[in-house]
Structures are given as structure tokens and as C-alpha cells.
Design an enzyme around this catalytic site. Structure first.
Site, PDB file in Angstrom:
ATOM      1  N   THR A  10      18.735  -5.665  44.887  1.00  0.00           N
ATOM      2  CA  THR A  10      18.351  -6.295  43.520  1.00  0.00           C
ATOM      3  C   THR A  10      16.974  -5.935  43.522  1.00  0.00           C
ATOM      4  OG1 THR A  10      20.304  -7.811  43.770  1.00  0.00           O
ATOM      5  CG2 THR A  10      18.437  -8.251  42.237  1.00  0.00           C
ATOM      6  N   SER A  54      25.991 -15.505  40.332  1.00  0.00           N
ATOM      7  CA  SER A  54      24.884 -14.930  40.855  1.00  0.00           C
ATOM      8  C   SER A  54      24.006 -15.583  41.745  1.00  0.00           C
ATOM      9  CB  SER A  54      24.056 -14.103  39.716  1.00  0.00           C
ATOM     10  OG  SER A  54      22.955 -13.592  40.311  1.00  0.00           O
ATOM     11  N   GLY A  66      20.925 -10.442  47.252  1.00  0.00           N
ATOM     12  CA  GLY A  66      22.251 -11.001  47.431  1.00  0.00           C
ATOM     13  C   GLY A  66      22.175 -12.428  47.633  1.00  0.00           C
ATOM     14  N   THR A  86      19.597  -6.258  38.375  1.00  0.00           N
ATOM     15  CA  THR A  86      20.105  -5.771  39.440  1.00  0.00           C
ATOM     16  C   THR A  86      21.141  -4.619  38.876  1.00  0.00           C
ATOM     17  OG1 THR A  86      21.495  -6.045  41.651  1.00  0.00           O
ATOM     18  CG2 THR A  86      21.818  -7.619  39.463  1.00  0.00           C
TER      19      THR A  86
END
Length: 581
Positions: free
Chosen positions: A396, A457, A479, A414
Site C-alpha cells: 500500500t 481494511s 497490510g 492501495t
């Protein structure tokens, strides 16, 4: 050799002039920290032209879509946290991707069995409806001062004239050659003779320049309706592949794109040792999880403890917070998550009792029960325990910008895995996300796929205030390790008294309620690792670089310090409008 000296020795060519790239800068006026020199320059150019922090953040993000296309871009989505100085309030813009209307909870099951994760990633089936362009439009219309044409101009120039590949870019292509080689449009951009572009190569992206010019002329509708929308749908449903290669198509429609909406949501709020913390609410689990862990840690005076014991407590608090995250959090339009209970200080006091102050848990721990602390009679039932979690991509990007008027943006966006699905939209030069793999492939659990749903997320852009004034921002890619990077950096800065650059550069430890803690290369042989091992901590077998954080610190003397990575991801870029002397 000092961190700053090492960084400034590395030069980045801007036109015909070589300018030192530095990950730390202090000054007045506006400030920006990103992982890319050209992206930081784009933001600063917009600030210098009178734009505000929101305008500059979109300009930086658009440029990152050119220079860091494997981690972000208009084929994905994101979370933006904005501090509006004049109104002294924080707002958030959720432009997370959504599942196409054809999705069901069984979409990733084949004859009742979960599909292979990597096979789903590199397919049209993994692509969610992109939200980035809608999010940029909402940000600019509501809180910006400039048009798409103005803020996209720097990125259009970079895409058209090209940029020089560095070692980090080449490495990322090399690691994804197998995926990129499946799709001719992707291979044409990033491979040469089937291999990764080498450092020093010039990359131009006329397709992305065209996409940005289309947005500049036609606005947000030019992405979600018309020829570009049709190209996206075709690329998802019928991916153009190399002869002999077969990948699954998706089931996205033009209606899915036309119906996409961003959400303006109130931020999730926490407090920690005199700071007010603001982050993304659900479907972002980052803010809730970071603040819940900090609530647990608040019960100890970490700065007075031996360093190893304090870090042991950080790891165990993170373990408990992740257990609760996995069990309860998901898209709030589909799941009534007990956020108030999870963020209750009384609940944190109860969870704190589960930690042995001297010994690590031997493995994953059970979720707690926040419902007695929820104070919400509308939540009658506790959900079933979460199923086994899917892997979560570590790729990301995060950027942060402030302006001379005190407005601030912390923005994480991302396309999920490095290179997302691997599918470049032919003619438009941007990679499509594989965000749908952030859902659990099977239930029961709150984060199963459903039509229109946004996958949970871990992105955690955070703005901290103290005494009612901005104190710092922090965010990172990575992540699920985003949560621990943000949490650990706050602990390093607030509890251990590290300068923000020291807090960001410190070795990262990521405990996410697993059998072992993720670490970075070289950590396991040091004294710090040995001290923690005596508390019973175990390390993952494959150390990897964790995150690429960016931060701003608002100093008591009125200056601002922009901070990026000093050694990770090829070193970041921090710029200010007027340098302090």
C-alpha cells in the site's frame, strides 16, 4: 554516518538539476512526506501555487500512481483523514473498493472448497469497484480549492516525460514477473524481453497520462461512465492474457461503476496519555485496533519499565487487540460491530488482566467479550467466531500533507498486493486492484463477501492532537502490519520519547495474534531480540521489511517536521515550503 547524511548523499535528478533527497525536513508553511521524491515535489508545487493540503494530497497521490504503481493508483481505493483547521474538526473520506453486485458469500468457493488464494489474486475475480477517483473528487469538491485539471498536472507531466527506475522499483517488478507476464498490457509497461526493467531505465506511461487528461477534462464522470468505464469492465470480465495463459474473469458491470459512492464518515476517536487520536472508522479496522491496544497499554507506565518488558507489553496488547479485530470488525453497513465496547477504557482494563507482565502467550488467544461494555441495546446477538483468516497483502502507500493554514491530510491508499491483480487497463495505463481478496473466502465471520460490501481494511491514517492543537500524524502501508507499525511508532514516540524519525526508523515487531511475531531482517540476532525471547517471544521464520511510514510533527515553536523512511523502501522524501534555519 548519520541517518540524514546517508539520505542526502542519495541524489534524485529533477530535470537537469540534482536535488538532495532527504527523509527529514523542518520548516514553516506547508509540509509533505511520501515515499517518492516526485510525489512530494508535486504536493509542494501545488502548495506553492496556493493550493491547500487536500489539493496537495491528491496531487501527490496521482504522482504516486505513476512512480509507485504497484502499491496504489486510480484502479484501487483508500482512506483519507482530514483536519480542517478553521473548523477544528476531523473528517474522513472512505473510498474503499466495493464488491460488484454479482458477489455472494460463496464467490470464492469452488465445489464448497476455498479457491487457491494466489490464483484468485491474478484474476478479474479479485477486482473490486475502484473508489480512488470518487474519493479524490469528494475531497476536492468539499475541502479543496483546486480542480482536477490543476492537481493532476504534475502527475501528467511525470507520466508523459517519464521517470528513472531505481533499484526498489526494479526489485518489485522482478518479484512479480510471473504475474505481470500474464497480461500483455502490463508486460509492455514494466517488462523488457520478459524480465524486469533494470535500474536506470526510463519509464513513460502515455496511457496513464491519457487517463489523467481525461479526468482533467471530464471530471469524475469520465472514470465511472463512458469509454474508460467500459475499458475497466472489459479488463475485469475478459482479461487480455498472453497466449496459452488462462485466468478467471470477474462479473463487474457498468452499473457497478456508475453506482459507486464514497462515504464521508465521522472519525473514530481515542485518547492516550493526553493525546486525542483520530483515525478511520469501519470498514477500516486500523483505527479501532490501534486505539484499543493503546487503551490496554495505558494501564502501565511504559517509560519507567525496562525496555524489553515495555516492548513485551506492546506485543501482548497488540495480540489481544487483533483477536478482537478478527472476531468483530467489518463493513458497518453490513455488520453491527461493537466499536463502543471495544474502545471502552473499562473493557481495556478487563482485557489487560489477560496479559502476563513477564511472559508471552504461547499462541493465538481468544477474542474478548466487549458487549457488556457496548451500552447499546440494539445489538442483541454475538456473532459466530471468525473463520481462519486469509493472508493480507503488505503493499500500500501512505502520504501526509499540511498547509500554511494548518489543514492536514493523512492518506493511505492501495491496490492491495504488489501490482494488484496484475491487470493494466489497456489504453489507460493503470493497474486494477485485487482488493476482494481482503474478504474471508469462507464463513462464518463478519468479513465474508457480499454484494456492494467493502472488505475490512487495516489502513490506519492517524492524526493526533494535544491540548486541542495538532501534534503529529502517522500512517504506513503493510497490510495487517499497518496496525502494528502505527501502534509501535506511537509507543516509540509518546512513551519512549523518541524523535519521530527515530520512532519510524526503529526495528519493527508485528504481533497479530499468531504463533510467532513478524520481524525485520537482522533483528533476531541482536540483544533486543534476546531480551524479548527471555519473555517467551518467538520470531517468524522469514524476516521481511515491515511498512514504509510517513509522518508530520507539529513543533511547539510553530515549525513542522516532515518525516519519511530513513532506510526502508529506498528511503522516503520529506519536503517543507520554507526550511527552518
Amino acid at each position: 554516518m548519520t541517518r540524514r547524511l546517508v539520505a542526502t548523499i542519495l541524489l534524485t535528478a529533477i530535470g537537469t538539476v540534482a536535488i538532495a533527497k532527504t527523509p527529514v525536513a523542518t520548516g514553516t508553511g506547508g509540509a509533505v512526506a511520501t515515499i517518492s521524491e516526485k510525489a512530494s515535489q508535486s504536493a509542494l508545487a501545488i502548495l506553492d501555487r496556493g493550493g491547500n493540503a487536500v489539493d496537495a494530497a491528491v496531487a501527490a497521490a496521482a504522482t504516486l500512481g505513476v512512480t509507485d504503481p504497484f502499491s496504489c493508483g486510480i484502479g484501487g481505493g483508500g482512506f483519507m483523514v482530514v483536519y480542517l483547521a478553521k473548523e477544528k474538526r476531523v473528517v474522513t473520506i472512505d473510498h474503499r473498493e466495493t464488491a460488484p453486485a454479482a458477489f455472494t458469500p460463496a464467490v470464492f468457493l469452488d465445489n464448497g472448497k476455498e479457491m487457491d488464494f494466489d490464483t484468485v489474486v491474478a484474476s478479474g475475480q479479485s477486482v473490486g469497484v475502484p473508489g480512488t477517483v470518487r474519493g479524490w473528487d469528494e475531497a476536492l469538491r468539499r475541502y479543496g480549492t483546486m480542480s482536477f485539471a490543476q492537481v493532476l498536472a504534475p502527475a501528467i507531466e511525470v507520466a508523459g516525460k517519464g521517470f528513472t527506475v531505481d533499484a526498489n522499483f526494479s526489485r518489485l517488478v522482478d518479484e512479480n514477473t510471473g504475474k505481470f507476464s500474464r497480461f500483455p498490457a502490463t508486460a509492455a509497461l514494466y517488462l523488457k524481453d520478459g524480465k524486469a526493467l533494470q535500474p536506470g531505465a526510463l519509464v513513460k506511461n502515455p496511457g496513464l497520462a491519457r487517463a489523467y487528461r481525461t479526468l482533467a477534462q471530464g471530471g469524475v464522470k469520465a472514470f465511472y461512465e463512458g469509454p474508460m468505464a467500459r475499458a475497466i469492465v472489459d479488463a475485469v470480465n475478459r482479461p487480455a492474457t498472453t497466449p496459452g495463459v488462462t485466468v478467471r474473469g470477474g462479473a463487474m458491470t457498468l452499473a457497478d461503476l456508475a453506482n459507486y459512492e464514497a462515504r464521508i464518515r465521522p472519525p473514530v476517536r481515542g485518547t492516550y496519555r493526553g493525546y486525542e487520536l483520530y483515525g478511520m472508522p469501519l470498514p477500516g479496522s486500523g483505527g479501532v485496533t490501534v486505539f484499543a491496544a493503546l487503551n490496554i497499554l495505558e494501564g502501565w507506565d511504559l517509560k519507567s519499565l525496562p525496555r524489553a518488558q515495555a516492548e513485551h507489553l506492546y506485543l501482548e496488547a497488540s495480540r489481544l487487540a487483533f483477536a478482537d479485530r478478527n472476531a468483530y470488525l467489518a463493513d458497518p453497513e453490513y455488520v453491527d460491530a461493537p466499536v463502543a465496547g471495544l474502545l471502552s477504557k473499562a473493557y481495556a482494563a478487563q482485557r489487560r488482566k489477560a496479559i502476563d507482565a513477564s511472559r508471552a502467550a504461547t499462541g493465538p488467544v481468544a477474542a474478548g467479550d466487549p458487549y457488556p461494555f457496548q451500552q447499546d441495546a440494539s445489538v442483541p446477538l454475538r456473532p459466530a467466531p471468525a473463520a481462519k483468516l486469509q493472508p493480507e497483502s503488505a503493499h500500500t502507500t501512505h502520504l501526509t500533507v499540511s498547509d500554511k493554514d494548518g489543514n492536514i491530510v493523512a492518506y493511505t491508499f492501495t491496490i492491495e498486493s504488489w501490482g494488484g491483480s496484475g491487470i493494466v487497463v489497456p489504453g489507460y495505463g493503470f493497474l486494477l486492484n485485487n482488493e476482494m481478496t481482503d474478504f474471508e473466502f469462507s464463513g462464518p465471520g463478519p468479513n465474508v463477501p457480499e454484494a456492494g460490501k467493502r472488505p475490512r481494511s487495516s489502513m490506519a491514517p492517524t492524526i493526533a492532537l494535544k491540548d486541542g492543537k495538532p501534534a503529529f500524524t502517522i500512517g504506513s502501508p503493510g497490510g495487517a502490519t499497518i496496525i502494528t507499525t502505527v501502534l509501535q511508532t506511537i509507543v516509540n514516540h509518546v512513551d519512549f520519547g523518541m524523535r519521530m524519525d527515530q520512532a519510524i526508523d526503529a526495528p519493527r515487531l508485528s504481533e497479530r495474534n499468531g504463533a510467532a511475531t513478524d520481524i525485520e531482517p537482522g533483528f533476531d540476532t541482536g540483544a533486543q531480540a534476546g531480551a524479548l525471547a527471555r519473555h517467551g517471544h518467538r520470531w517468524a521464520a522469514k524476516p521481511e521489511e515491515i511498512g514504509a511510514a510517513n509522518a508530520l510533527v507539529f513543533n511547539p515553536d510553530g515549525t513542522v517536521t516532515a518525516v519519511s523512511e530513513g532506510h526502508r523502501h529506498g528511503i522516503g522524501s520529506a519536503l517543507v515550503q520554507k526550511k527552518a534555519h
